[in-house]
Design a protein around this motif. Structure first.
Motif, short mmCIF file in Angstrom:
data_model
loop_
_atom_site.label_atom_id
_atom_site.label_comp_id
_atom_site.label_asym_id
_atom_site.label_seq_id
_atom_site.Cartn_x
_atom_site.Cartn_y
_atom_site.Cartn_z
N ARG A 170 32.62 42.26 30.27
CA ARG A 170 32.18 40.86 30.40
C ARG A 170 32.28 40.33 31.84
O ARG A 170 31.75 39.27 32.15
CB ARG A 170 32.98 39.97 29.44
CG ARG A 170 32.50 40.10 28.00
CD ARG A 170 33.45 39.47 27.01
NE ARG A 170 33.60 38.04 27.10
CZ ARG A 170 32.74 37.13 26.63
NH1 ARG A 170 31.65 37.53 26.03
NH2 ARG A 170 32.97 35.84 26.75
N ASP A 199 45.00 40.92 32.30
CA ASP A 199 45.45 40.33 31.03
C ASP A 199 46.31 39.10 31.35
O ASP A 199 47.38 39.22 31.95
CB ASP A 199 46.29 41.40 30.29
CG ASP A 199 46.81 40.89 28.95
OD1 ASP A 199 46.76 39.67 28.69
OD2 ASP A 199 47.28 41.73 28.16
N ALA A 200 45.83 37.93 30.92
CA ALA A 200 46.52 36.68 31.24
C ALA A 200 47.87 36.54 30.54
O ALA A 200 48.67 35.68 30.91
CB ALA A 200 45.62 35.49 30.89
N GLU A 245 39.72 38.05 33.68
CA GLU A 245 39.09 38.39 32.40
C GLU A 245 39.60 39.75 31.95
O GLU A 245 39.64 40.70 32.73
CB GLU A 245 37.56 38.40 32.57
CG GLU A 245 36.76 38.96 31.40
CD GLU A 245 37.03 38.25 30.06
OE1 GLU A 245 37.07 37.01 30.03
OE2 GLU A 245 37.21 38.98 29.05
N CYS A 263 40.97 32.93 31.38
CA CYS A 263 40.16 33.67 30.40
C CYS A 263 38.71 33.28 30.69
O CYS A 263 38.19 32.36 30.08
CB CYS A 263 40.54 33.27 28.98
SG CYS A 263 42.26 33.59 28.57
N ALA A 282 35.37 34.89 31.24
CA ALA A 282 33.99 35.32 30.93
C ALA A 282 33.39 34.49 29.81
O ALA A 282 34.11 34.11 28.89
CB ALA A 282 34.00 36.79 30.53
N PRO A 283 32.09 34.18 29.89
CA PRO A 283 31.11 34.61 30.89
C PRO A 283 31.06 33.75 32.15
O PRO A 283 30.14 33.89 32.95
CB PRO A 283 29.79 34.50 30.12
CG PRO A 283 30.02 33.36 29.17
CD PRO A 283 31.47 33.44 28.77
N GLY A 312 31.15 30.25 32.45
CA GLY A 312 30.52 28.93 32.39
C GLY A 312 31.42 27.85 33.01
O GLY A 312 30.97 27.05 33.83
N LYS A 313 32.69 27.85 32.62
CA LYS A 313 33.58 26.79 33.13
C LYS A 313 34.03 27.10 34.55
O LYS A 313 34.22 26.18 35.35
CB LYS A 313 34.77 26.60 32.17
CG LYS A 313 34.32 26.18 30.77
CD LYS A 313 35.45 25.88 29.84
CE LYS A 313 34.96 25.65 28.41
NZ LYS A 313 34.53 26.89 27.72
N ASP A 322 41.17 28.72 28.76
CA ASP A 322 40.15 28.63 27.71
C ASP A 322 40.39 29.84 26.81
O ASP A 322 39.77 30.88 26.97
CB ASP A 322 38.76 28.67 28.38
CG ASP A 322 37.64 28.36 27.41
OD1 ASP A 322 37.93 27.97 26.26
OD2 ASP A 322 36.47 28.52 27.80
C1 LIG Z 1 36.50 31.42 25.05
S1 LIG Z 1 36.09 32.75 26.04
C2 LIG Z 1 36.03 32.01 27.64
C3 LIG Z 1 34.75 31.28 27.94
C4 LIG Z 1 34.66 30.90 29.39
N1 LIG Z 1 35.81 30.13 29.82
C5 LIG Z 1 33.40 30.10 29.69
O1 LIG Z 1 33.45 28.86 29.70
O2 LIG Z 1 32.36 30.71 29.94
C6 LIG Z 1 37.58 33.62 26.13
C7 LIG Z 1 37.56 34.83 27.07
O3 LIG Z 1 38.91 35.27 27.21
C8 LIG Z 1 38.92 36.66 27.31
N2 LIG Z 1 40.31 37.09 26.99
C9 LIG Z 1 40.84 37.31 25.77
N3 LIG Z 1 42.13 37.65 25.89
C10 LIG Z 1 42.42 37.61 27.21
C11 LIG Z 1 43.60 37.88 27.96
N4 LIG Z 1 44.74 38.24 27.37
N5 LIG Z 1 43.54 37.76 29.30
C12 LIG Z 1 42.39 37.39 29.92
N6 LIG Z 1 41.24 37.15 29.27
C13 LIG Z 1 41.27 37.25 27.92
C14 LIG Z 1 37.85 37.09 26.33
O4 LIG Z 1 37.41 38.41 26.60
C15 LIG Z 1 36.78 36.03 26.57
O5 LIG Z 1 35.88 36.47 27.54
#
Ligand SMILES: C[S@@+](CC[C@H](N)C(=O)[O-])C[C@H]1O[C@@H](n2cnc3c(N)ncnc32)[C@H](O)[C@@H]1O
Length: 434
Positions: A290, A314-315, A285, A263, A265-266, A268-269, A332
């Motif tokens: 995003r 989709d994860a 993502e 997961c 976006a954006p 950072g990790k 994340d």
């Molecule tokens: C907490 S943010 C991640 C922040 C990111 N790891 C960082 O450090 O910049 C969670 C992300 O997961 C994405 N997301 C939500 N459901 C998801 C899914 N089922 N599969 C993949 N990505 C998903 C969201 O759109 C969002 O961008």
């Protein structure tokens, strides 16, 4: 009196008008980030600062409004007053303060944008003059009430943190500090601190959090715009909370690893992992819009290579997966974001209790799916930026019960927000055997 210009030459009255509109959008359910993203570059910093301040001081500003206005004003006037009253409630930790007469004058001017009847101007003028007297420092302790959260949220904190729940809210009502992550590929932390010194920007290293080392984190006590940070556009440094910086080192990346950031976006990790090791990375993502942010970050940080792939998917499903097992997975997960309210003060206004239930379900689906994609002996790091145990420890316990081959390793667990970090949850699992 002339229009009072802000640092970026936008009249304060205009900034108040735009912020009041932004507050209106938040009250009707729109994310403030989304609203701010649509502003021009010269509008954004001041509008963000006024809107954040209005949301952080919400409890007190609404109280004052009720005290001085017998009948609730129309929403657009109430929003403008919320922005203006919050300016009287600023304390030394909030940054730029305005003189009382400036706040009154510029707020009355701000009414002119939509009020032709003089009703709003008269009301705003009268109310703000009273607020100005009532909020003199000698009369009023600054910021005496923690920020707004809905009743179910407050109950959750009280139940789970009977001793700390108020301090959590006080911490989250304050302006978050500026924390940087130095890109190790370009500079050591010490080298970058020298560059900051030369630029006249004070900094101090944050060495660890909850007993876990933070090799790249720097605190900037007097925040500056990123454009003032040496080498920012060349990728020398990123803005990232210290709590978030734990993720990359907990996963101990190395150049032979195939890593899934499930997961991302954006990004950072993702970027931090790539700064630590030239690993093979799949950044997944679900939100197509995003994905541009991930790419933007990787470009700025000079982290692109044929080993790095950014994918829309989709994860919680496997349709995007080619079957290659991962050495390490960073999950994340999407969450309530209840731990990062200091940086996103609109969150308590937007979140519903039912969201937490839905998010918990989604987190479990993604955890279950990701585990299938992990190599034996591989590591999975589960992270949320939440302080609700439903999205943290409860999930980790549930997961370990469901998967007898999941061995829990040492990780910070629940980090509550402090002056130098947001609230995060971390659980690390190793896959035993097959
Ligand atoms: C907490 S943010 C991640 C922040 C990111 N790891 C960082 O450090 O910049 C969670 C992300 O997961 C994405 N997301 C939500 N459901 C998801 C899914 N089922 N599969 C993949 N990505 C998903 C969201 O759109 C969002 O961008």
């Amino acid at each position: 009196m002339e229009d009072q210009k802000t640092a970026l030459n936008l009249p304060l009255s205009e900034a108040i008008t735009i912020s009041a509109q932004a507050i209106g959008e938040v009250m009707s359910g729109r994310s403030l980030t989304e609203v701010l993203d649509q502003l021009d570059a010269h509008e954004r910093p001041i509008v963000q600062s006024l809107s954040f301040n209005a949301l952080r001081k919400w409890v007190r500003s609404q109280e004052l409004m009720r005290q001085f206005i017998p009948k609730a004003p129309p929403p657009e006037v109430a929003h403008l007053l919320s922005v203006a009253i919050a300016l009287f409630l600023q304390d030394s930790t909030d940054g730029k303060g305005y003189a009382s007469h400036t706040i009154v004058d510029q707020s009355v001017r701000a009414c002119g944008k939509y009020d032709k009847t003089m009703y709003a101007k008269g009301l705003v003028n009268a109310v703000l003059r009273k607020v100005s007297l009532a909020t003199q420092p000698s009369e009023y302790p600054p910021d005496p009430i923690p920020m707004f959260v809905p009743p179910w949220w407050r109950a959750n904190l009280k139940n789970n943190y009977s001793k700390q729940w108020q301090s959590i809210l006080f911490t989250q009502a304050r302006r978050a500090p500026l924390i940087l992550r130095v890109n190790q590929k370009q500079y050591s932390r010490e080298q970058y601190q020298s560059l900051l010194d030369e630029a006249g920007i004070a900094s101090s290293a944050i060495e660890s959090l909850a007993g876990f080392a933070l090799p790249d984190a720097l605190l900037i006590p007097n925040p500056v715009p990123v454009s003032d940070l040496p080498g920012f556009y060349g990728g020398a440094v990123s803005v990232q909370d210290s709590g978030a910086q734990l993720a990359a080192s907990l996963l101990t990346p190395n150049s032979s690893d195939l890593i899934l950031d499930a997961c991302s976006a954006p990004g950072g990790k993702t970027a931090h992992l790539l700064e630590l090791a030239d690993c093979q990375m799949l950044a997944l993502e679900i939100d197509e819009e995003r994905i541009g942010k991930i790419n933007g970050n990787l470009d700025r940080l000079r982290l692109r290579s044929e080993k790095v792939k950014v994918l829309h998917g989709d994860a919680s499903k496997s349709s995007w997966w080619d079957g290659a097992l991962f050495d390490k997975i960073l999950l994340d997960a999407p969450c309530s974001a209840s731990g990062i309210v200091a940086r996103h003060p609109d969150i308590p206004f937007l979140r519903r209790q039912s969201d937490v239930v839905a998010l918990q379900k989604k987190q479990r689906e993604i955890l279950t799916q990701a585990w299938q994609m992990l190599k034996p002996e591989g590591l999975l790091l589960y992270v949320t930026c939440s302080v609700f145990p439903e999205e943290g420890e409860n999930q980790a316990v549930w997961f370990a019960q469901q998967h007898t081959n999941a061995l829990r390793l040492d990780a910070p667990g629940q980090l509550l927000p402090t002056e130098v970090n947001d609230g995060f949850y971390y659980a690390l699992f190793k896959k035993n055997g097959r």
